[in-house]
Write a protein that holds these residues in place. Structure first.
Motif, PDB file in Angstrom:
ATOM      1  N   ARG A   1      51.499  24.285  -5.212  1.00 13.22           N
ATOM      2  CA  ARG A   1      50.835  24.543  -6.487  1.00 13.22           C
ATOM      3  C   ARG A   1      50.849  26.046  -6.752  1.00 13.22           C
ATOM      4  NH1 ARG A   1      46.837  21.183  -8.393  1.00 13.22           N
ATOM      5  NH2 ARG A   1      46.752  22.714 -10.095  1.00 13.22           N
ATOM      6  N   ASP A   2      51.066  26.435  -8.028  1.00  7.40           N
ATOM      7  CA  ASP A   2      50.972  27.830  -8.484  1.00  7.40           C
ATOM      8  C   ASP A   2      50.060  27.842  -9.696  1.00  7.40           C
ATOM      9  OD1 ASP A   2      52.830  28.276  -6.537  1.00  7.40           O
ATOM     10  OD2 ASP A   2      54.504  28.721  -7.900  1.00  7.40           O
ATOM     11  N   PHE A   3      49.021  28.660  -9.665  1.00 12.93           N
ATOM     12  CA  PHE A   3      48.148  28.784 -10.838  1.00 12.93           C
ATOM     13  C   PHE A   3      47.454  30.144 -10.801  1.00 12.93           C
ATOM     14  CE2 PHE A   3      45.857  26.547  -7.503  1.00 12.93           C
ATOM     15  CZ  PHE A   3      44.673  27.252  -7.395  1.00 12.93           C
ATOM     16  N   GLU A   4      46.753  30.446 -11.920  1.00 12.99           N
ATOM     17  CA  GLU A   4      46.110  31.759 -12.088  1.00 12.99           C
ATOM     18  C   GLU A   4      44.601  31.574 -12.049  1.00 12.99           C
ATOM     19  OE1 GLU A   4      45.846  34.240 -15.943  1.00 12.99           O
ATOM     20  OE2 GLU A   4      47.708  34.902 -14.965  1.00 12.99           O
ATOM     21  N   LEU A   5      43.947  32.428 -11.267  1.00 13.04           N
ATOM     22  CA  LEU A   5      42.500  32.390 -11.106  1.00 13.04           C
ATOM     23  C   LEU A   5      41.947  33.707 -11.661  1.00 13.04           C
ATOM     24  CD1 LEU A   5      39.967  30.990  -9.925  1.00 13.04           C
ATOM     25  CD2 LEU A   5      40.449  32.132  -7.754  1.00 13.04           C
ATOM     26  N   LYS A   6      41.072  33.635 -12.669  1.00 14.22           N
ATOM     27  CA  LYS A   6      40.540  34.845 -13.324  1.00 14.22           C
ATOM     28  C   LYS A   6      39.050  34.930 -13.055  1.00 14.22           C
ATOM     29  CE  LYS A   6      40.473  37.297 -17.753  1.00 14.22           C
ATOM     30  NZ  LYS A   6      40.870  37.260 -19.190  1.00 14.22           N
ATOM     31  N   VAL A   7      38.629  36.060 -12.454  1.00 12.78           N
ATOM     32  CA  VAL A   7      37.240  36.280 -12.089  1.00 12.78           C
ATOM     33  C   VAL A   7      36.712  37.500 -12.829  1.00 12.78           C
ATOM     34  CG1 VAL A   7      35.630  36.680 -10.181  1.00 12.78           C
ATOM     35  CG2 VAL A   7      37.692  35.312  -9.803  1.00 12.78           C
ATOM     36  N   ALA A   8      35.513  37.347 -13.440  1.00 11.34           N
ATOM     37  CA  ALA A   8      34.880  38.465 -14.175  1.00 11.34           C
ATOM     38  C   ALA A   8      33.776  39.057 -13.318  1.00 11.34           C
ATOM     39  CB  ALA A   8      34.317  37.977 -15.494  1.00 11.34           C
ATOM     40  N   MET A   9      33.678  40.409 -13.317  1.00 10.16           N
ATOM     41  CA  MET A   9      32.623  41.146 -12.611  1.00 10.16           C
ATOM     42  C   MET A   9      31.792  41.858 -13.666  1.00 10.16           C
ATOM     43  SD  MET A   9      35.117  42.687  -9.629  1.00 10.16           S
ATOM     44  CE  MET A   9      33.823  43.607  -8.834  1.00 10.16           C
ATOM     45  N   ASN A  10      30.614  41.298 -14.015  1.00 13.58           N
ATOM     46  CA  ASN A  10      29.770  41.825 -15.086  1.00 13.58           C
ATOM     47  C   ASN A  10      28.685  42.723 -14.500  1.00 13.58           C
ATOM     48  OD1 ASN A  10      31.122  40.278 -17.121  1.00 13.58           O
ATOM     49  ND2 ASN A  10      29.980  38.460 -16.418  1.00 13.58           N
TER      50      ASN A  10
END
Length: 638
Positions: free
Chosen positions: A605-614
């Motif tokens: 599997r290949d996918f994109e994981l986006k994490v926000a640091m607020n």
């Protein structure tokens, strides 16, 4: 007390042509006396010698001791009770008779058979009893008795008269007489004697007119006037009944004949001589003579036979013993008589002997008694290796094989790949071979390690075996590689860029707004970081897997002040199962975000994981940073 003296002479015998010292006659006699004192029956004594004379001595001395004891009992009874009636004596009739005779005869002396007084010598010779002089060739038991003066039992209290009776002494005894009444049918006279009452003369009878009264002692009889014929007698009611002449008359037949009653008469039948076991009638039928059983047939069944008076004895071969009851030679069970002493292992009885045998794993030694171990390995019973042990053997196998559970001999190949731990034998694929196995790896992207089991990832980027262009960065993943190319989005510029040797941080972009771009300036996003990670397919997924740590420079305050800055993490994009989360922690006093895989994912599997640091201050997001992670999950666990 009478004493019996027996003069016995020692004899010697010869058996099978060899001189054998037999027990003396004195010893045979003493054995008979001892067994009589122990209460044994004199006619069935155990034999201590095969000598016929010894057997006779045993039996006669035993009988003498018994008579001696009974004679003493009679004398003691005479002294104590003064009566010799049978109820006072215990034992067999002949024992009672002996005791009773001695009761009336005060035995003064029993001496050797050479004294002048009258003697009664009972001689036993060759099994027959007859009166002979004291110098005969057999054995004499002599006794004489002198009568003593009468004892007055009435005076010394030796009588047994009960209350209401008077003791009257008589010569050698006494009698008890009623004191008053004489009983029915009698009257007491002046001389204290009872006299019969003649009811017929006095007319006190009750006989009818058809009967004649006949006086009897103490009573009377009524007889019908009509008479019965010879051989019959009338009963009380006048009927004629048969007279048993054999009982009513004394010896109605001649000597040697037996009386047999018949109706109205009787007949005399000549006596038939009956011989005991071991004897038969002579030809004239007048007497019994010994039977030579040894000549009548094979009575001892192939054993030696010795004829004796009235019986015979078998001389048994070695391994047999004579049975005095069946008169045969019984086989001796040596295994039962001598357990554990004849054979080391197993003993089997045979007719007249025995034989030894051994249990499995042993063989009989040359002495035919002991057992020695058999080396079974000499016969090569095992398919591979054999070890001899005491009484058996043990098969064992070389490495990669196991002993068969069916026969314990055959070595079966161990399928290491099929074992419960077979999945851990090889990283990828296990192939079984006879006695061993080998491991293989996927055809591309992996190589087998030196241990022959583990599959190692090939770093195509480091080896220069990739196909990425100059403008792309090569990122090694498990089992392959990826060619990556990143660029900053609009209103962002490159702040840092990773090297081609380390593509863990591919690109970092910082915000760069135009002065007139109000929306850009109002956007809280300040920094965007692009990174990549290669993950296996976790096969034993039982708890969250920590994959990325996001370190900040913001202090982690246990009790933050209203003016203090805090950081909150949020996942903006992930796979469709939402298999990830971010956990806020403190590391070295600073706020840290830990990205975790919380659900199993099966590759590839290949996918994109986006994490926000607020970053939040006073409840308002002052700015935020984004981390975009390119996740590459291999189809393998290694």
């Amino acid at each position: 007390m009478a004493r019996w003296t027996i003069i016995l002479w020692s004899l010697y015998g010869v058996l099978h042509g060899q001189e054998i010292q037999l027990p003396t006659i004195q010893k045979c006699c003493q054995d008979g006396r001892t067994r009589a004192q122990n209460g044994q029956v004199c006619t069935i004594l155990p034999l201590i010698s095969s000598s016929h004379i010894c057997m006779i001595a045993q039996e006669q001395c035993c009988a003498a001791a018994v008579r001696d004891r009974l004679c003493g009992n009679g004398i003691e009874m005479a002294k104590g009770q003064g009566a010799c009636e049978r109820p006072f004596f215990e034992g067999e009739p002949w024992e009672t008779k002996i005791s009773k005779v001695v009761l009336f005869l005060n035995v003064n002396i029993f001496n050797h058979c050479t004294s002048p007084p009258p003697t009664l010598c009972k001689s036993i010779h060759s099994g027959n009893s007859e009166t002979k002089p004291s110098t005969n060739d057999g054995f004499s038991f002599c006794e004489w008795m002198t009568l003593s003066s009468d004892v007055n039992e009435c005076l010394n209290g030796g009588h047994n008269c009960v209350l209401g009776q008077v003791c009257i002494n008589t010569e050698g005894s006494f009698r008890c007489q009623r004191e008053t009444s004489c009983g029915t049918g009698y009257e007491l006279k002046d001389d204290n004697n009872c006299q019969d009452i003649n009811e017929c003369t006095l007319g006190t009878h009750n006989c009818g007119a058809e009967f004649v009264c006949t006086n009897t002692e103490g009573s009377f009889r009524c007889h019908p006037k009509e008479r019965c014929s010879s051989g019959f007698i009338q009963d009380a009611v006048g009927s004629c009944i048969d007279v048993n002449e054999c009982v009513a008359h004394t010896s109605p037949c001649l000597p040697g004949q037996t009386c047999i009653n018949t109706v109205g008469s009787y007949t005399c039948r000549r006596n038939i001589v009956t011989c005991g076991r071991g004897y038969h009638l002579t030809e004239d039928g007048t007497r019994c003579e010994d039977v030579d059983e040894c000549r009548t047939g094979n009575v001892c069944v192939n054993h030696g036979c010795i004829n004796l008076i009235g019986f015979y004895r078998c001389e048994c071969r070695t391994g047999f013993i004579f049975n005095s009851i069946t008169k045969l030679c019984d086989d001796i069970n040596e295994c039962r008589h001598y357990p554990g002493r004849l054979c080391t292992h197993k003993c089997e009885n045979t007719e007249g002997s025995y034989k030894c045998s051994c249990t499995l794993g042993f063989k009989l030694s040359q002495d035919n008694r002991n057992c020695e171990d058999v080396n079974e390995c000499e016969a090569n019973p095992c398919s591979q290796e054999c070890a001899n042990v005491y009484g058996s053997y043990q098969c064992y196998c070389r490495r990669g094989y196991q002993l068969s559970d069916i026969d314990g001999i055959t070595c079966d190949d161990i399928d290491e790949c099929a074992l419960p731990t077979g999945g851990n034998v090889c990283s990828y694929r296990c192939s079984n071979t006879p006695g061993s196995f080998y491991c293989t790896c996927p055809p591309t992207g992996y190589t087998l390690a030196h241990n022959g089991r583990t599959c190692l990832d090939i770093d195509e980027c480091a080896a220069g075996r990739h196909t990425c262009s100059v403008s792309e960065s090569c990122f090694n993943v498990q089992g392959g590689f990826r060619c990556l190319s990143f660029s900053c989005p609009q209103n962002f510029r490159v702040a840092a860029q990773g090297s081609k040797q380390d593509a863990s941080v591919n690109l970092r972009c910082s915000k760069a707004c135009q002065a007139y771009d109000i929306n850009c300036n109002r956007d809280t996003s300040h920094l965007i970081t692009y990174t990549s990670i290669s993950l296996p397919t976790f096969r034993d997924f039982s708890k969250p897997e920590e994959i990325i740590f996001l370190q900040t420079v913001t202090a982690a305050n246990p009790a933050p002040l209203p003016e203090a800055t805090s950081v909150f993490f949020d996942i903006l994009a992930a796979d469709e199962q939402f298999s990830f989360d971010v956990e806020k922690r403190s590391h070295k006093g600073m706020i840290t975000g830990v990205v975790r895989q919380v659900k199993p994912i099966t590759g590839p599997r290949d996918f994109e994981l986006k994490v926000a640091m607020n970053y939040v201050k006073s409840g308002v997001i002052s700015h935020s940073n984004a981390v975009i992670i390119h996740v590459f999950i291999s189809e393998f666990w290694f």
